[in-house]
Design a protein around this motif. Structure first.
Motif, PDB file in Angstrom:
ATOM      1  N   TYR A 190       0.805  -1.218   0.000  1.00 43.23           N
ATOM      2  CA  TYR A 190       0.000   0.000   0.000  1.00 43.23           C
ATOM      3  C   TYR A 190       0.846   1.280   0.000  1.00 43.23           C
ATOM      4  O   TYR A 190       0.358   2.332  -0.437  1.00 43.23           O
ATOM      5  N   GLU A 191       2.056   1.203   0.467  1.00 38.46           N
ATOM      6  CA  GLU A 191       2.886   2.402   0.548  1.00 38.46           C
ATOM      7  C   GLU A 191       3.694   2.646  -0.719  1.00 38.46           C
ATOM      8  O   GLU A 191       4.355   3.681  -0.837  1.00 38.46           O
ATOM      9  N   TRP A 192       3.648   1.709  -1.672  1.00 37.62           N
ATOM     10  CA  TRP A 192       4.498   1.847  -2.864  1.00 37.62           C
ATOM     11  C   TRP A 192       4.216   3.129  -3.647  1.00 37.62           C
ATOM     12  O   TRP A 192       5.165   3.851  -3.986  1.00 37.62           O
ATOM     13  N   PRO A 193       2.960   3.469  -3.969  1.00 33.82           N
ATOM     14  CA  PRO A 193       2.743   4.699  -4.759  1.00 33.82           C
ATOM     15  C   PRO A 193       3.303   5.944  -4.084  1.00 33.82           C
ATOM     16  O   PRO A 193       3.941   6.785  -4.733  1.00 33.82           O
ATOM     17  N   LEU A 194       3.079   6.066  -2.773  1.00 34.94           N
ATOM     18  CA  LEU A 194       3.572   7.240  -2.044  1.00 34.94           C
ATOM     19  C   LEU A 194       5.093   7.282  -2.048  1.00 34.94           C
ATOM     20  O   LEU A 194       5.709   8.323  -2.333  1.00 34.94           O
ATOM     21  N   ASN A 195       5.729   6.150  -1.733  1.00 39.72           N
ATOM     22  CA  ASN A 195       7.195   6.105  -1.699  1.00 39.72           C
ATOM     23  C   ASN A 195       7.790   6.334  -3.086  1.00 39.72           C
ATOM     24  O   ASN A 195       8.843   6.979  -3.228  1.00 39.72           O
ATOM     25  N   HIS A 196       7.115   5.788  -4.090  1.00 37.34           N
ATOM     26  CA  HIS A 196       7.613   5.903  -5.469  1.00 37.34           C
ATOM     27  C   HIS A 196       7.675   7.364  -5.905  1.00 37.34           C
ATOM     28  O   HIS A 196       8.718   7.838  -6.371  1.00 37.34           O
ATOM     29  N   PHE A 197       6.597   8.087  -5.741  1.00 36.63           N
ATOM     30  CA  PHE A 197       6.554   9.472  -6.205  1.00 36.63           C
ATOM     31  C   PHE A 197       7.237  10.431  -5.229  1.00 36.63           C
ATOM     32  O   PHE A 197       7.641  11.533  -5.618  1.00 36.63           O
ATOM     33  N   ALA A 198       7.381  10.023  -3.963  1.00 36.44           N
ATOM     34  CA  ALA A 198       8.099  10.863  -2.993  1.00 36.44           C
ATOM     35  C   ALA A 198       9.564  11.005  -3.377  1.00 36.44           C
ATOM     36  O   ALA A 198      10.214  12.003  -3.027  1.00 36.44           O
ATOM     37  N   ALA A 199      10.087  10.028  -4.130  1.00 37.27           N
ATOM     38  CA  ALA A 199      11.485  10.095  -4.565  1.00 37.27           C
ATOM     39  C   ALA A 199      11.738  11.286  -5.476  1.00 37.27           C
ATOM     40  O   ALA A 199      12.884  11.727  -5.628  1.00 37.27           O
ATOM     41  N   LEU A 200      10.679  11.822  -6.095  1.00 35.26           N
ATOM     42  CA  LEU A 200      10.841  12.994  -6.956  1.00 35.26           C
ATOM     43  C   LEU A 200      11.276  14.223  -6.163  1.00 35.26           C
ATOM     44  O   LEU A 200      11.847  15.160  -6.726  1.00 35.26           O
ATOM     45  N   ALA A 201      11.003  14.225  -4.885  1.00 32.13           N
ATOM     46  CA  ALA A 201      11.344  15.375  -4.046  1.00 32.13           C
ATOM     47  C   ALA A 201      12.725  15.257  -3.416  1.00 32.13           C
ATOM     48  O   ALA A 201      13.140  16.139  -2.656  1.00 32.13           O
ATOM     49  N   ASP A 202      13.446  14.178  -3.728  1.00 35.61           N
ATOM     50  CA  ASP A 202      14.777  13.970  -3.158  1.00 35.61           C
ATOM     51  C   ASP A 202      15.812  14.640  -4.063  1.00 35.61           C
ATOM     52  O   ASP A 202      16.106  14.162  -5.152  1.00 35.61           O
TER      53      ASP A 202
END
Length: 321
Positions: A190-202
């Protein structure tokens, strides 16, 4: 016009088969396909065969790029051969499945996008090109930063951007996620979409992550990119307008990728593949269509450095700063 060694090699029908044999030998020596001798059937089955298959299919797409769009105006297999040699020079990249998928998707995106040249009704080809980019973003989400640039290329270089092709690109970009996200949610991730797109802010930047091996390959590929770009800008009048615009796509993409890598070195393993894919046509044009003594010496130097880098990266461990 005197044909020199570089020209005979570039126009040889034996060059690509020999380079493919060389690439296979490098993969075998790397130990990813056959880790130990004698090897067991279990070891053989668990080798990096998927990565190797992506490597070969990408090389085939490079052949088709040249065949379909006549990027080099003589018979030459230097484009696909250059890609194989440059990637073998970075043999430490072989083990990455995500990187193998990325390079295959980017090659597929180029092949399909170029079909849209001056066709603002090419909805199907645009969709397929952005499906490839969407698939690439599943393994390297930062490729989404390139999407506005791809739209600009469609507008200014390919002359294929219209409201229809724009919406086709959006649908193509989202298509892989329509399949991937429900599947991952079904599997409980369930956390994959959030973690996946959160990488854009790194936006961290740590050059200590780079090894000597990576730095040497980067310097070599960028030097080839500069050589190929300067040569092409000087000699592009000999090509027709369509070919010039397609080469401009390669030039701007490798320059953008290089700038991105300098700003975000933690993405080296992915971005260097995009750079190699786009530098290969440029250095192939240089090697195939120059005939001077100086460029012939440059051909020898490129071959020696590429082979030396391949040997160095196969036998030396990754050296950190």
């Amino acid at each position: 016009m005197i044909k020199r060694t570089q020209n005979h090699v570039a126009e040889s029908r034996f060059m690509l088969p020999l380079v493919v044999a060389y690439a296979i030998a490098v993969w075998l020596v790397s130990g990813l396909l056959v880790p130990t001798l004698p090897f067991t059937s279990s070891q053989l089955l668990h080798g990096a065969w998927a990565q190797f298959a992506c490597f070969l299919v990408t090389a085939y797409l490079m052949v088709e790029l040249n065949n379909s769009y006549a990027l080099i105006r003589i018979y030459s297999r230097t484009m696909s051969s250059s890609f194989l040699v440059l990637l073998c020079a970075g043999s430490f990249l072989f083990s990455s499945m995500g990187g193998a998928i990325l390079q295959l998707c980017i090659a597929g995106a180029c092949f399909t996008a170029f079909h849209c040249y001056q066709d603002k009704q090419a909805v199907g080809w645009t969709y397929y090109a952005f499906v490839c980019i969407g698939l690439a973003s599943l393994v390297f989400v930062q490729i989404l930063f390139f999407v506005p640039f791809f739209w600009l290329m469609m507008f200014f270089l390919l002359s294929s951007l219209s409201w229809r092709t724009f919406f086709a690109s959006l649908v193509g970009l989202l298509t892989p996620y329509w399949f991937a996200i429900p599947l991952l949610l079904f599997q409980g991730q369930y956390e994959w979409p959030l973690n996946h797109f959160a990488a854009l802010a790194d936006f961290s930047c740590d050059y200590r992550l780079l090894t000597v091996n990576q730095l040497l390959l980067f310097i070599f590929v960028v030097a080839l990119g500069i050589t190929g770009t300067v040569h092409y800008w000087r000699k592009k009048s000999a090509d027709n307008i369509r070919i010039r615009l397609l080469y401009d796509c390669f030039i701007y993409t490798w320059l953008l990728s290089t700038g991105f890598l300098i700003l975000q070195p933690q993405h080296y393993d992915m971005l260097i593949r995009i750079i190699i894919l786009n530098v290969s046509p440029l250095i192939a044009h240089f090697l195939s269509l120059t005939y001077t003594r100086v460029t012939n010496y440059a051909f020898y130097a490129i071959c020696v450095v590429a082979f030396a880098l391949t040997v160095f990266n196969l036998w030396m461990p990754s050296l950190t700063f």
